[in-house]
Design a protein around this motif. Structure first.
Motif, PDB file in Angstrom:
ATOM      1  N   ALA A 527       0.811  -1.217   0.000  1.00 50.44           N
ATOM      2  CA  ALA A 527       0.000   0.000   0.000  1.00 50.44           C
ATOM      3  C   ALA A 527       0.846   1.269   0.000  1.00 50.44           C
ATOM      4  O   ALA A 527       0.334   2.358  -0.279  1.00 50.44           O
ATOM      5  N   VAL A 528       2.151   1.153   0.312  1.00 48.52           N
ATOM      6  CA  VAL A 528       3.004   2.325   0.399  1.00 48.52           C
ATOM      7  C   VAL A 528       3.438   2.746  -0.998  1.00 48.52           C
ATOM      8  O   VAL A 528       3.969   1.952  -1.774  1.00 48.52           O
ATOM      9  N   ALA A 529       3.194   3.999  -1.323  1.00 49.34           N
ATOM     10  CA  ALA A 529       3.597   4.531  -2.623  1.00 49.34           C
ATOM     11  C   ALA A 529       5.100   4.800  -2.641  1.00 49.34           C
ATOM     12  O   ALA A 529       5.672   5.256  -1.648  1.00 49.34           O
ATOM     13  N   VAL A 530       5.724   4.506  -3.789  1.00 49.91           N
ATOM     14  CA  VAL A 530       7.138   4.792  -4.013  1.00 49.91           C
ATOM     15  C   VAL A 530       7.238   5.572  -5.322  1.00 49.91           C
ATOM     16  O   VAL A 530       6.605   5.191  -6.315  1.00 49.91           O
ATOM     17  N   PRO A 531       7.973   6.683  -5.364  1.00 45.87           N
ATOM     18  CA  PRO A 531       8.078   7.449  -6.615  1.00 45.87           C
ATOM     19  C   PRO A 531       8.504   6.571  -7.786  1.00 45.87           C
ATOM     20  O   PRO A 531       9.331   5.662  -7.641  1.00 45.87           O
ATOM     21  N   PHE A 532       7.920   6.873  -8.945  1.00 45.90           N
ATOM     22  CA  PHE A 532       8.180   6.075 -10.141  1.00 45.90           C
ATOM     23  C   PHE A 532       9.675   5.991 -10.444  1.00 45.90           C
ATOM     24  O   PHE A 532      10.169   4.959 -10.900  1.00 45.90           O
ATOM     25  N   THR A 533      10.421   7.063 -10.190  1.00 44.75           N
ATOM     26  CA  THR A 533      11.845   7.080 -10.512  1.00 44.75           C
ATOM     27  C   THR A 533      12.668   6.148  -9.630  1.00 44.75           C
ATOM     28  O   THR A 533      13.835   5.882  -9.934  1.00 44.75           O
ATOM     29  N   LEU A 534      12.095   5.641  -8.532  1.00 40.22           N
ATOM     30  CA  LEU A 534      12.796   4.696  -7.675  1.00 40.22           C
ATOM     31  C   LEU A 534      12.348   3.259  -7.910  1.00 40.22           C
ATOM     32  O   LEU A 534      12.872   2.340  -7.277  1.00 40.22           O
ATOM     33  N   LEU A 535      11.410   3.059  -8.807  1.00 43.99           N
ATOM     34  CA  LEU A 535      10.973   1.717  -9.185  1.00 43.99           C
ATOM     35  C   LEU A 535      11.811   1.236 -10.373  1.00 43.99           C
ATOM     36  O   LEU A 535      12.709   1.933 -10.846  1.00 43.99           O
ATOM     37  N   PHE A 536      11.538   0.056 -10.853  1.00 44.16           N
ATOM     38  CA  PHE A 536      12.385  -0.576 -11.861  1.00 44.16           C
ATOM     39  C   PHE A 536      11.618  -0.842 -13.151  1.00 44.16           C
ATOM     40  O   PHE A 536      10.439  -1.199 -13.137  1.00 44.16           O
ATOM     41  N   ARG A 537      12.324  -0.662 -14.258  1.00 39.53           N
ATOM     42  CA  ARG A 537      11.882  -1.090 -15.578  1.00 39.53           C
ATOM     43  C   ARG A 537      13.073  -1.768 -16.251  1.00 39.53           C
ATOM     44  O   ARG A 537      14.233  -1.538 -15.876  1.00 39.53           O
ATOM     45  N   ALA A 538      12.815  -2.590 -17.247  1.00 41.02           N
ATOM     46  CA  ALA A 538      13.869  -3.278 -17.990  1.00 41.02           C
ATOM     47  C   ALA A 538      13.681  -3.024 -19.476  1.00 41.02           C
ATOM     48  O   ALA A 538      12.652  -2.507 -19.923  1.00 41.02           O
ATOM     49  N   GLY A 539      14.718  -3.378 -20.239  1.00 39.72           N
ATOM     50  CA  GLY A 539      14.698  -3.195 -21.686  1.00 39.72           C
ATOM     51  C   GLY A 539      15.615  -2.079 -22.124  1.00 39.72           C
ATOM     52  O   GLY A 539      15.761  -1.060 -21.435  1.00 39.72           O
ATOM     53  N   GLY A 540      16.293  -2.266 -23.253  1.00 39.47           N
ATOM     54  CA  GLY A 540      17.194  -1.254 -23.788  1.00 39.47           C
ATOM     55  C   GLY A 540      18.616  -1.755 -23.921  1.00 39.47           C
ATOM     56  O   GLY A 540      18.926  -2.939 -23.703  1.00 39.47           O
ATOM     57  N   ASP A 541      19.536  -0.827 -24.277  1.00 37.13           N
ATOM     58  CA  ASP A 541      20.924  -1.186 -24.606  1.00 37.13           C
ATOM     59  C   ASP A 541      21.632  -1.976 -23.518  1.00 37.13           C
ATOM     60  O   ASP A 541      22.290  -2.975 -23.791  1.00 37.13           O
ATOM     61  N   ASP A 542      21.526  -1.519 -22.269  1.00 35.48           N
ATOM     62  CA  ASP A 542      22.269  -2.141 -21.176  1.00 35.48           C
ATOM     63  C   ASP A 542      21.363  -2.978 -20.284  1.00 35.48           C
ATOM     64  O   ASP A 542      21.655  -3.189 -19.109  1.00 35.48           O
ATOM     65  N   SER A 543      20.281  -3.457 -20.854  1.00 37.51           N
ATOM     66  CA  SER A 543      19.341  -4.284 -20.100  1.00 37.51           C
ATOM     67  C   SER A 543      19.018  -5.533 -20.917  1.00 37.51           C
ATOM     68  O   SER A 543      19.824  -6.467 -20.938  1.00 37.51           O
ATOM     69  N   VAL A 544      17.901  -5.538 -21.606  1.00 37.80           N
ATOM     70  CA  VAL A 544      17.538  -6.648 -22.484  1.00 37.80           C
ATOM     71  C   VAL A 544      17.365  -6.077 -23.887  1.00 37.80           C
ATOM     72  O   VAL A 544      16.399  -5.365 -24.161  1.00 37.80           O
ATOM     73  N   ARG A 545      18.331  -6.352 -24.753  1.00 38.32           N
ATOM     74  CA  ARG A 545      18.272  -5.838 -26.115  1.00 38.32           C
ATOM     75  C   ARG A 545      17.193  -6.570 -26.916  1.00 38.32           C
ATOM     76  O   ARG A 545      16.886  -7.727 -26.658  1.00 38.32           O
TER      77      ARG A 545
END
Length: 646
Positions: A527-545
């Motif tokens: 239930a605790v909100a965390v700013p989007f910029t501190l959460l995780f996403r994947a994909g891209g050059d240094d992640s999953v091409r």
């Protein structure tokens, strides 16, 4: 080539002109280097104008084809340095005469022996054979060069190997070692253990020279700056094919650090340079300490050239002054850049750097970036170095990014300090940040959260090259604890941790491997909100091409827009090699990436991307162009990037 040159050379050769009067018939094989081979035809005695014809034949130019019959490595050596081989390409243009060729041919066996002895062959047998030429008298065309075929046959015999090796140390290093000084004894043992030409190894002149040089380098690097070789000898027993090596090192005095003298300072205070010193007066003046200090000065971004040096003086060995010579960067600099990335599209960047803002010993760096998908403005204040060495920092930034159907506007203010050493970088800071997310399609606000966090970032590297690594490891870690404040969800405390391990290693002589693993998690109640910029996403050059930048992770059930995940895991493995030895900076490679982001580990599902890549190892870092296939999407995607990510 002039005849005068050969006349001067002839004094040093073992075959006189008179000895050339007796010529062997064509096709004759002489004994081991005792004759010049089959020489050119001469006018027959008694023929009309015989003396004139003989003189003319002597001065007639010749060309030749040289064949060296020897093992490959020796053939290369002789073909590069033997005069008979070096002058072959210019024979026709320089009009080398038969007499001059005879001199070269006569000198070849002895010269070849000298070359072979430098690589350990002291019992070589060399023979030469000359065929071809004209037998008609008079010659059909006196102006036409005579063409010959010369074969040099080399039977190298066994290669000489190293027998006994003796390394003796004299001078202050030996005296302190004999008196029981542990550091001196350890250095002597390291030099002896690190001897690069041990018993049983093939003896070559270059290896012998390199082994002696390595001992000198080791002594000088440990503070014995005036170390010299007082004697060295290689005793070669040719019949036994054995070389006994003996050398004596005179260490000279041990140099110790004295005062530091700074040259070239203008707006940077000496205290900033002293803050980066990690050695103390009286400490042995080791080369690595100087190099590390020089690297720290370069990385400070205060100077464009740095030299740390001293002039060895035995009278000042106990407190040797060290000179630090620098050239400061301009007080103010402005940079304009244009670039493009497959993650954020085209962009323009303007930067301004002030080295001494308000005369307070702080650097100020302002940056504005305008791009298709990203716009940002930031101001970073960084102090000149303090003892530790530490640098204080203060920064503020505003960013706006569009990715995965969301427009994210973030604001942050940061206060902290950094510490950089040879292998580890540390960053401590407290930060306030706010993130607002909206759907790109309808502009509806989906989240408005802010947070105050305490953060610690740590990077450890053990690489053969920080810009173009091929061997070693790097590890980065980020931790944060803080409290969020949300307008829609519940506020509360949370923690965050992320890490990334990258390894590089050579595979044989041509292939190179690279692997990467990244893991991250946010620790908080659902239930605790965390700013989007501190959460995780994947994909891209240094992640999953194969997948777009930050397109992998949880999505909103309502409109399909991306939302941040609380866990992330990605991995990659890559094999690459140069296209050819002639193009060492251009590589091609194959890779396999996998990973994803999710709300929790129970929901985690790995997706894969794989493909081919082109690499250019430029001086500023590797340029990568990758064509990747996304297994989940069944689509191809082109990626390109510059630099190494830790």
């Amino acid at each position: 080539m002039s005849r005068r040159w050969f006349a001067g050379l002839g004094a040093g050769l073992c075959l006189s002109l008179g000895a050339l009067a007796q010529e062997a018939p064509a096709g004759t094989t002489p004994q081991d280097g005792n004759a010049a081979g089959t020489l050119l035809e001469r006018a027959a005695p008694g023929a009309a104008g015989g003396d004139d014809a003989a003189a003319a034949a002597e001065q007639r130019s010749v060309t030749w084809q040289l064949r060296i019959d020897a093992p490959d490595n020796l053939r290369t050596l002789l073909a590069r340095y033997l005069d008979l081989a070096r002058f072959q390409p210019m024979a026709a243009s320089e009009r080398i005469t038969r007499v001059e060729l005879a001199r070269l041919l006569a000198a070849a066996p002895q010269q070849a022996r000298g070359l072979l002895e430098t690589v350990g062959y002291f019992n070589a047998r060399i023979t030469s054979q000359t065929t071809g030429g004209e037998t008609a008298t008079p010659p059909a065309d006196p102006a036409r060069p005579i063409d010959l075929q010369i074969t040099l046959t080399v039977e190298p015999g066994p290669q000489t190997t190293v027998g006994q090796v003796r390394l003796e140390i004299e001078g202050p290093l030996s005296e302190t070692g004999d008196s029981g000084d542990a550091a001196s004894r350890a250095l002597i043992e390291r030099m002896r253990a690190g001897w690069t030409l041990p018993a049983g190894q093939p003896y070559t002149q270059s290896a012998w020279s390199a082994a002696k040089a390595a001992v000198l380098v080791a002594a000088r690097a440990e503070g014995y700056a005036l170390a010299t070789l007082s004697g060295s000898v290689a005793q070669v027993d040719a019949p036994a094919n054995r070389a006994d090596l003996f050398m004596v090192l005179d260490s000279g005095p041990l140099f110790r650090f004295g005062d530091l003298k700074f040259e070239g300072l203008n707006h940077v205070r000496p205290d900033a340079l002293r803050a980066m010193v990690t050695f103390t007066p009286g400490e042995p003046l080791r080369e690595q300490l100087l190099l590390d200090y020089q690297d720290r000065l370069v990385k400070s971004s205060l100077f464009d050239t740095v030299a740390v040096l001293f002039e060895p003086d035995a009278d000042q060995a106990g407190a040797m002054p060290v000179t630090v010579r620098v050239h400061e960067l301009a007080l103010q600099q402005a940079t304009f850049g244009v670039g493009a990335s497959d993650t954020t599209g085209p962009r323009i960047t303007v930067e301004h750097l002030h080295q001494q803002v308000f005369d307070l010993g702080w650097q100020a760096k302002s940056r504005l970036q305008l791009g298709r998908d990203t716009q940002s403005a930031s101001v970073d204040l960084t102090s000149h170095p303090h003892p530790g060495p530490y640098r204080n920092l203060a920064s503020a930034a505003v960013d706006r990014t569009e990715a995965s159907g969301l427009r994210v506007t973030s604001e942050r203010v940061r206060l902290g300090r950094t510490q950089d050493t040879e292998k580890v970088e540390r960053l401590y800071f407290v930060e306030w940040q706010r993130a607002l997310t909206r759907n790109v399609a309808d502009g509806i606000l989906t989240d408005d959260s802010s947070a105050v966090t305490l953060n610690y970032h740590w990077i450890w590297r053990r690489l053969d090259d920080p810009i173009l690594p091929t061997r070693g490891y790097s590890l980065s870690a980020e931790t944060a604890v803080g409290r969020s404040f949300a307008s829609t969800d519940s506020s509360g405390f949370f923690g965050r941790a992320a890490g990334r391990l990258t390894g590089y290693w050579p595979l044989g002589q041509s292939w190179y491997g690279q692997a990467r693993v990244q893991l991250g998690q946010v620790y908080a109640r659902d239930a605790v909100a965390v700013p989007f910029t501190l959460l995780f996403r994947a994909g891209g050059d240094d992640s999953v091409r194969g997948y777009g930048y930050q397109t992998l992770g949880p999505s909103s059930a309502g409109n399909g827009s991306a939302v941040g995940g609380r866990v992330v895991g990605t991995g990659s493995i890559e094999l690459a090699r140069p296209f050819s030895r002639n193009l060492p900076a251009w590589w091609w490679g194959v890779f396999l990436d996998g990973g994803n982001a999710a709300a929790r580990w129970e929901d985690f599902s790995t997706v894969y991307g794989y493909g081919l890549g082109l690499r250019w190892r430029s001086p500023v870092g590797p340029l990568r162009i990758d064509l990747a296939y996304a297994d989940e999407l069944r689509k191809m995607r082109l990626h390109f990037s510059v630099g190494v990510t830790f």
